[in-house]
Write a protein that holds these residues in place. Sequence first.
Motif, short mmCIF file in Angstrom:
data_model
loop_
_atom_site.label_atom_id
_atom_site.label_comp_id
_atom_site.label_asym_id
_atom_site.label_seq_id
_atom_site.Cartn_x
_atom_site.Cartn_y
_atom_site.Cartn_z
N ALA A 74 77.92 -0.60 -61.42
CA ALA A 74 77.26 0.44 -60.64
C ALA A 74 76.08 -0.10 -59.84
CB ALA A 74 76.78 1.56 -61.56
N ASP A 75 75.83 0.52 -58.68
CA ASP A 75 74.63 0.23 -57.89
C ASP A 75 73.54 1.26 -58.16
OD1 ASP A 75 75.70 -2.01 -56.42
OD2 ASP A 75 76.93 -0.55 -55.33
N LEU A 76 73.92 2.41 -58.68
CA LEU A 76 72.99 3.49 -58.99
C LEU A 76 73.56 4.29 -60.15
CD1 LEU A 76 70.57 5.44 -58.28
CD2 LEU A 76 72.18 6.62 -56.76
N VAL A 77 72.71 4.67 -61.08
CA VAL A 77 73.14 5.49 -62.22
C VAL A 77 72.39 6.81 -62.17
CG1 VAL A 77 73.20 5.69 -64.74
CG2 VAL A 77 73.64 3.47 -63.64
N ILE A 78 73.12 7.92 -62.24
CA ILE A 78 72.52 9.26 -62.26
C ILE A 78 72.87 9.92 -63.59
CG2 ILE A 78 72.42 11.53 -61.18
CD1 ILE A 78 73.23 10.25 -58.57
N THR A 79 71.87 10.39 -64.27
CA THR A 79 72.06 11.09 -65.55
C THR A 79 71.30 12.41 -65.48
OG1 THR A 79 71.87 10.90 -67.97
CG2 THR A 79 70.09 9.94 -66.65
N GLY A 80 71.32 13.18 -66.55
CA GLY A 80 70.58 14.44 -66.52
C GLY A 80 70.85 15.34 -67.70
N ALA B 52 67.30 10.66 -63.00
CA ALA B 52 67.71 11.85 -63.74
C ALA B 52 67.61 13.10 -62.85
CB ALA B 52 66.85 12.05 -64.97
N ILE B 53 68.57 14.00 -63.04
CA ILE B 53 68.53 15.32 -62.42
C ILE B 53 68.54 16.33 -63.55
CG2 ILE B 53 69.76 16.96 -60.95
CD1 ILE B 53 70.99 14.58 -59.47
N ALA B 54 67.57 17.23 -63.56
CA ALA B 54 67.43 18.16 -64.68
C ALA B 54 67.10 19.56 -64.18
CB ALA B 54 66.33 17.69 -65.62
N GLY B 55 67.40 20.53 -65.02
CA GLY B 55 67.04 21.90 -64.68
C GLY B 55 65.54 22.06 -64.53
N THR B 56 64.81 21.58 -65.53
CA THR B 56 63.35 21.57 -65.48
C THR B 56 62.86 20.22 -66.01
OG1 THR B 56 63.13 22.53 -67.70
CG2 THR B 56 63.16 24.06 -65.84
N ILE B 57 61.64 19.86 -65.63
CA ILE B 57 61.08 18.57 -66.01
C ILE B 57 59.66 18.75 -66.52
CG2 ILE B 57 60.42 16.26 -65.19
CD1 ILE B 57 62.53 16.56 -62.99
N TYR C 29 61.75 4.33 -68.50
CA TYR C 29 63.18 4.62 -68.59
C TYR C 29 63.83 4.85 -67.23
CZ TYR C 29 61.47 5.71 -73.28
OH TYR C 29 60.85 5.66 -74.50
N LEU C 30 63.17 5.64 -66.39
CA LEU C 30 63.79 6.12 -65.15
C LEU C 30 62.99 5.69 -63.92
CD1 LEU C 30 64.36 9.78 -66.37
CD2 LEU C 30 66.14 8.05 -66.15
N VAL C 31 63.71 5.51 -62.82
CA VAL C 31 63.05 5.26 -61.55
C VAL C 31 62.43 6.54 -61.02
CG1 VAL C 31 63.46 4.63 -59.13
CG2 VAL C 31 64.56 3.33 -60.96
N ALA C 32 63.14 7.66 -61.20
CA ALA C 32 62.66 8.95 -60.72
C ALA C 32 63.43 10.06 -61.43
CB ALA C 32 62.83 9.07 -59.21
N ALA C 33 62.88 11.28 -61.32
CA ALA C 33 63.54 12.46 -61.87
C ALA C 33 63.36 13.62 -60.90
CB ALA C 33 62.96 12.81 -63.23
N PHE C 34 64.43 14.39 -60.72
CA PHE C 34 64.42 15.50 -59.77
C PHE C 34 64.85 16.78 -60.46
CE2 PHE C 34 65.04 11.63 -57.42
CZ PHE C 34 64.24 11.77 -56.29
N ASP D 56 71.05 13.94 -52.22
CA ASP D 56 69.71 13.50 -51.80
C ASP D 56 69.36 12.14 -52.41
OD1 ASP D 56 69.35 15.81 -50.33
OD2 ASP D 56 68.24 16.85 -51.93
N VAL D 57 69.65 12.00 -53.72
CA VAL D 57 69.34 10.76 -54.42
C VAL D 57 70.12 9.59 -53.82
CG1 VAL D 57 69.55 9.54 -56.62
CG2 VAL D 57 68.71 11.90 -56.58
N ILE D 58 71.39 9.81 -53.56
CA ILE D 58 72.23 8.75 -53.00
C ILE D 58 71.76 8.38 -51.59
CG2 ILE D 58 74.57 8.19 -52.22
CD1 ILE D 58 75.56 9.97 -54.57
N ALA D 59 71.38 9.39 -50.80
CA ALA D 59 70.89 9.13 -49.45
C ALA D 59 69.63 8.27 -49.48
CB ALA D 59 70.62 10.44 -48.72
N LEU D 60 68.72 8.57 -50.40
CA LEU D 60 67.51 7.78 -50.54
C LEU D 60 67.83 6.34 -50.94
CD1 LEU D 60 65.05 10.25 -52.32
CD2 LEU D 60 64.73 9.20 -50.06
#
Length: 278
Positions: A184-190, A222-227, A236-241, A267-271
């Motif tokens: 992978a070049d990018l990993v998205i979790t949440g 990470a993409i989450a309902g609330t943070i 752990y993470l580069v960013a969270a949205f 949005d994350v992939i575009a960035l």
Amino acid sequence: MPLRPLEASTYGVGLIVMDALRRGAEHIFLYLGGTASSDAGAGLMEALGMRFTDDSGTDLPHGGGGLLALDAIDASELSRAALAARWTLVTDVTTPLLGDCGTAATFGPQKGASAAEVTTLSAAFDRLANIVEEATTRAIGQEPGSGAAGGIPALVSAFFDSTTVSGAEHFARHAGLHQAIESADLVITGEGRLDAQSFNGKVVGYVATSSRSASKTPPCVAIAGTIDRTVDISPYLVAAFALADGPATLSELVDRAAVSVGLRAADVIALCLASRRD
């Protein structure tokens, strides 16, 4: 239906297990997490034949609160099939049964427990752990994961042939996560809510750690309902949205969750792609 943190029981789980054993099951997998009960698995064990009694020999009522009056455990009538079976306890946290970071303090409020009820549950679990240790010489209170799902692993591990495994690791192995991360070049979790618990044995923390240990070390987002923004995610993470893109009720957010996840991932992939341009 109102939550009843002192009375909610795992007895129904025990009935399901008992039915599986009657049908010939020899290996029980319990996937533990997201429960409304905190009884250290007492209800489950009762359905399998164990008795929990007070100092007069009377059976205790269901629920973790009743364990505060516990005087003795009688395992003489435990199901032979349950004793002969292998048990795999798949947990979503490493939380122990006891202590300031134990299951009552950590998860009790989520199950509707007031501060006083958390104190009651903590004392009840302390009493249970002491009596179990006297009966089995096994100290269940601080074992990692013993506090998962309201403490189910605590009693199951003390009396049955069981193995406790990380749920994140268990599913990652079956899903081929590590192989996917390596390419992978990018990993998205949440998850629903990103907070300190996310990095205490849950999927987000496991995926993020796996990404950091991979040979290519792809960035993990990470993409989450609330943070919970008071939590330092940088180890752990580069960013969270968060999913919410404006004021909305919970029901509105739930209704458009699938679309919101897709938009936020785009949005994350575009960035990510923009950052790699020459």
